[in-house]
Structure formats: C-alpha cells, structure tokens
Design a protein around this motif. Sequence first.
Motif, short mmCIF file in Angstrom:
data_model
loop_
_atom_site.label_atom_id
_atom_site.label_comp_id
_atom_site.label_asym_id
_atom_site.label_seq_id
_atom_site.Cartn_x
_atom_site.Cartn_y
_atom_site.Cartn_z
N VAL A 116 3.01 4.38 -10.55
CA VAL A 116 1.40 4.84 -11.16
C VAL A 116 1.29 4.21 -12.51
O VAL A 116 2.00 4.31 -13.38
CB VAL A 116 1.15 6.52 -11.19
CG1 VAL A 116 0.00 6.82 -11.95
CG2 VAL A 116 1.37 7.20 -9.86
N VAL A 117 0.53 3.32 -12.64
CA VAL A 117 0.03 2.68 -14.08
C VAL A 117 -1.02 3.21 -14.61
O VAL A 117 -1.22 2.81 -16.07
CB VAL A 117 0.19 1.21 -13.71
CG1 VAL A 117 1.24 0.61 -13.29
CG2 VAL A 117 -1.13 0.87 -12.74
N TYR A 118 -1.77 3.87 -14.14
CA TYR A 118 -3.01 4.41 -14.78
C TYR A 118 -3.58 5.69 -14.22
O TYR A 118 -3.53 5.60 -13.15
CB TYR A 118 -4.27 3.37 -15.00
CG TYR A 118 -5.48 3.45 -15.36
CD1 TYR A 118 -5.59 3.40 -16.74
CD2 TYR A 118 -6.82 4.02 -14.80
CE1 TYR A 118 -6.86 3.72 -17.81
CE2 TYR A 118 -7.76 4.09 -15.47
CZ TYR A 118 -7.85 3.90 -16.88
OH TYR A 118 -9.09 4.30 -17.31
N THR A 119 -4.16 6.72 -15.24
CA THR A 119 -4.88 7.86 -14.25
C THR A 119 -6.21 7.96 -15.02
O THR A 119 -6.46 7.58 -16.35
CB THR A 119 -4.02 9.04 -14.68
OG1 THR A 119 -3.92 9.16 -16.02
CG2 THR A 119 -2.57 8.86 -14.13
N LYS A 120 -7.09 8.57 -14.21
CA LYS A 120 -8.43 8.77 -14.66
C LYS A 120 -8.70 10.22 -14.42
O LYS A 120 -9.03 10.49 -13.11
CB LYS A 120 -9.33 7.62 -14.28
CG LYS A 120 -10.78 7.94 -14.66
CD LYS A 120 -11.72 6.84 -14.12
CE LYS A 120 -13.18 6.77 -14.81
NZ LYS A 120 -13.80 5.71 -14.09
N MET A 161 6.81 14.57 -12.69
CA MET A 161 7.74 14.26 -13.77
C MET A 161 6.91 14.27 -15.16
O MET A 161 7.61 14.65 -16.38
CB MET A 161 7.82 12.65 -13.64
CG MET A 161 8.64 12.01 -14.43
SD MET A 161 9.34 10.29 -14.14
CE MET A 161 7.79 9.34 -14.09
N ASN A 162 5.43 14.33 -15.35
CA ASN A 162 4.91 14.55 -16.48
C ASN A 162 4.37 15.99 -16.63
O ASN A 162 3.79 16.15 -17.90
CB ASN A 162 3.73 13.60 -16.52
CG ASN A 162 4.41 12.05 -16.60
OD1 ASN A 162 4.82 11.71 -17.59
ND2 ASN A 162 4.02 11.14 -15.46
N ALA A 163 4.79 16.88 -16.14
CA ALA A 163 4.22 18.42 -16.01
C ALA A 163 5.29 19.21 -16.85
O ALA A 163 6.69 18.84 -16.83
CB ALA A 163 3.83 18.82 -14.75
N LYS A 164 4.72 19.93 -17.73
CA LYS A 164 5.49 20.88 -18.46
C LYS A 164 6.35 22.04 -17.39
O LYS A 164 7.23 22.53 -17.75
CB LYS A 164 4.99 21.72 -19.40
CG LYS A 164 4.27 20.75 -20.65
CD LYS A 164 5.33 20.24 -21.58
CE LYS A 164 4.61 19.31 -22.43
NZ LYS A 164 5.50 18.55 -23.10
N LYS A 180 0.81 -1.33 -0.04
CA LYS A 180 -0.02 -0.20 0.07
C LYS A 180 0.70 1.26 0.07
O LYS A 180 1.80 1.51 0.89
CB LYS A 180 -0.74 -0.03 1.24
CG LYS A 180 -2.01 1.11 1.34
CD LYS A 180 -2.89 1.00 2.30
CE LYS A 180 -3.99 1.94 2.51
NZ LYS A 180 -4.78 1.90 3.57
N PRO A 181 0.42 2.41 -0.97
CA PRO A 181 1.19 3.38 -0.98
C PRO A 181 1.25 4.11 0.23
O PRO A 181 0.26 4.27 0.72
CB PRO A 181 0.85 4.08 -2.12
CG PRO A 181 0.10 3.21 -2.93
CD PRO A 181 -0.32 2.11 -1.97
N LYS A 204 3.31 10.42 -2.03
CA LYS A 204 4.85 10.59 -2.85
C LYS A 204 4.91 10.11 -4.19
O LYS A 204 5.27 11.09 -4.92
CB LYS A 204 5.92 10.36 -1.97
CG LYS A 204 7.13 10.71 -2.57
CD LYS A 204 8.37 10.38 -1.54
CE LYS A 204 9.81 10.83 -1.91
NZ LYS A 204 10.97 10.50 -1.42
N ILE A 205 4.55 9.03 -4.34
CA ILE A 205 4.71 8.42 -5.77
C ILE A 205 3.73 9.33 -6.68
O ILE A 205 4.31 9.52 -7.87
CB ILE A 205 4.02 6.93 -5.66
CG1 ILE A 205 4.68 6.05 -4.78
CG2 ILE A 205 3.80 6.08 -6.98
CD1 ILE A 205 3.95 4.90 -4.26
N VAL A 206 2.41 9.64 -6.38
CA VAL A 206 1.71 10.48 -7.30
C VAL A 206 2.30 11.75 -7.16
O VAL A 206 2.41 12.31 -8.67
CB VAL A 206 0.05 10.40 -6.72
CG1 VAL A 206 -0.60 11.40 -7.64
CG2 VAL A 206 -0.30 8.85 -6.54
N GLU A 207 2.82 12.39 -6.40
CA GLU A 207 3.45 13.79 -6.51
C GLU A 207 4.58 13.72 -7.29
O GLU A 207 4.47 14.73 -8.21
CB GLU A 207 4.01 14.40 -5.29
CG GLU A 207 2.92 14.90 -4.39
CD GLU A 207 3.52 15.68 -3.13
OE1 GLU A 207 4.90 15.53 -2.82
OE2 GLU A 207 2.70 16.26 -2.25
#
Length: 146
Positions: free
Chosen positions: A137-141, A85-88, A66-67, A77-80
């Motif tokens: 993180v393997v999927y976002t919605k 990492m994926n933001a401009k 569990k995260p 932290k993983i989500v942050e």
Amino acid sequence: MKNTNSNKKIFGGIIVLILIGVVLGYYLAHREGEKPGTTPSGNKRPENDSATRVNREVIPAESGVKPEKDPKDGSVKIVEEFIKMNAKNPATFEFLEWSEVSTEGGYWKVRCKYRGISSFNAEVTTNAWFYIQNNKVVYTKIISKI
C-alpha cells in the motif's frame, strides 16, 4: 543629498522584491490541493503506452501483480495488514465492505470500509481507497470517517 535619496529608493526596491519572492515561495510551498502527478489520479498514462492488457483493463508495468482477494469475504490481505499495522487498537478492527480491485494510473486500487476503536477510545467507521504497487500500500485516500 540627491545621491542618498537615490540609494534609499534602490534599497527599498530590493526589499520589496525580496518580500515578493518570499511570499511567492511560501505560497507555492503551502498552497492547497495536490501537485500534479503526486497522486494516483494525476498519474494517468495513455492507453497506447507499454502497458499490458488483461481483460480490457490496462495494467501498467509499475503496478506489479494484481492483489489477491479472499474468495470468502472479498478482503485484500495486503490492505488488512496495512490497516492493522497502522492502527492503535488493531484487535478492535472489523472489516465491513470491500470493492473490486481495479486500476487507476499506475496503481491497483481497492476500497475498504472498516470499523474500530480509535486512540481516543471512540468507535470510528472509515471508508477509504487504498492504492497498491508491487504488493505494498503506497497511498490512501479517505472517503469518509464517522
């Protein structure tokens, strides 16, 4: 003459069948919606399988540990790290809300609402679910983007 008409009909029939096959193939490859089993909600497992139970919550083996949530602000932290990492413009991001970490299918999931500057220099607030397996993180919605 009769043989030519018969050949034309056979040839026309073959063309029609090929066109039907192409259209059907295109439809199946590009239809709207999600294919069963490719998203977390389509991956539900029965409660009596070989999953581990903790606090009445079914935790499938493939979801991993569990995260951890930060006790101060409830962040994961993983989500942050994934968002930044994926933001401009990662330095502009501010995290506004976090849900509790729960399970869905074979995933851990957490909802996060955050605000930041997009690549078009516009302030954007996003509310999204993040699905996690084995500390990734393997999927976002996306729920909403304003």
